[in-house]
Enzyme design. Structure first.
Site, PDB file in Angstrom:
ATOM      1  N   SER A 124      -5.939  65.144 -12.448  1.00  0.00           N
ATOM      2  CA  SER A 124      -5.303  64.099 -11.639  1.00  0.00           C
ATOM      3  C   SER A 124      -4.148  63.410 -12.355  1.00  0.00           C
ATOM      4  O   SER A 124      -3.127  63.088 -11.734  1.00  0.00           O
ATOM      5  CB  SER A 124      -6.347  63.060 -11.223  1.00  0.00           C
ATOM      6  OG  SER A 124      -7.374  63.656 -10.483  1.00  0.00           O
ATOM      7  N   HIS A 161      -4.544  58.074 -13.782  1.00  0.00           N
ATOM      8  CA  HIS A 161      -3.659  58.138 -12.620  1.00  0.00           C
ATOM      9  C   HIS A 161      -2.400  57.294 -12.833  1.00  0.00           C
ATOM     10  O   HIS A 161      -1.284  57.764 -12.610  1.00  0.00           O
ATOM     11  CB  HIS A 161      -4.399  57.646 -11.375  1.00  0.00           C
ATOM     12  CG  HIS A 161      -5.415  58.607 -10.855  1.00  0.00           C
ATOM     13  ND1 HIS A 161      -5.905  58.543  -9.572  1.00  0.00           N
ATOM     14  CD2 HIS A 161      -6.044  59.660 -11.447  1.00  0.00           C
ATOM     15  CE1 HIS A 161      -6.784  59.517  -9.386  1.00  0.00           C
ATOM     16  NE2 HIS A 161      -6.891  60.204 -10.517  1.00  0.00           N
TER      17      HIS A 161
END
Length: 200
Positions: free
Chosen positions: A126, A177
């Protein structure tokens, strides 16, 4: 731009790096499904673990990018890679794309290391994928000629939704993230030369 209509063979031919990255993370997930002691030991040595990084296990900043915990985690990140990475591989070329992808993932893992707890474990692509979002965001603000208005609006919407899901989802590595996004944005001036790529 974000709609794939190539055949399987054409996709591999056009986007070999994206294809290889997707294959690696699928292969590793399949291997790790075997409940063998040796494989469990290997997993323990490859996942992100802040205490391990603090003790010189620097590879843990890289290896988690290719690992996933469950099928849903793997599926979501693989689909994201297949949808959002090809345009940048085409634009940047193989070497600069690899630099962007791995660099963003490492920056995301560094953010996790410096701001996360020492006992924190993590894995997943991610952070690297958010790095791709960071580059799209950079293009939106500073290289508008490289992306059509409709695609710009679409990617900004996707980024906003992804950020909302980051904070709303459970067991999400928020730091990876956020720092992956920042990393991709920061690396963009390096990988996007003035002559870079073709617009889409």
């Amino acid at each position: 731009m974000f709609v794939r209509n190539e055949s399987f063979r054409s996709f591999i031919s056009l986007y070999p790096i994206v294809s290889a990255l997707t294959a690696i993370q699928i292969l590793l997930w399949l291997v790790f499904q075997f409940e063998l002691a040796s494989i469990e030991l290997l997993i323990g040595q490859l996942i992100g673990y802040n205490f391990g990084v603090a003790n010189g296990e620097w590879w843990r900043l890289v290896t988690p990018i290719f690992m996933h915990q469950g099928f849903t985690h793997l599926l979501f990140n693989s689909i994201s890679l297949i949808l959002f990475a090809p345009g940048l591989e085409r634009m940047l070329g193989k070497i600069r794309f690899i630099f962007l992808y791995l660099g963003s993932g490492i920056i995301g893992n560094l953010g996790t290391y410096f701001l996360g707890s020492e006992e924190y474990y993590h894995l997943g692509a991610s952070g690297a994928i958010f790095g791709l979002f960071g580059t799209y965001l950079y293009i939106y603000f500073y290289r508008k000629e490289l992306m059509s208005r409709s695609n710009s609006q679409m990617i900004v919407t996707i980024i906003v939704i992804s950020l909302i899901m980051t904070f709303a989802g459970a067991n999400t590595n928020i730091l990876a993230h956020i720092f992956g996004l920042i990393g991709g944005f920061t690396l963009s001036p390096i990988v996007l030369s003035k002559k870079s790529g073709r617009p889409f």
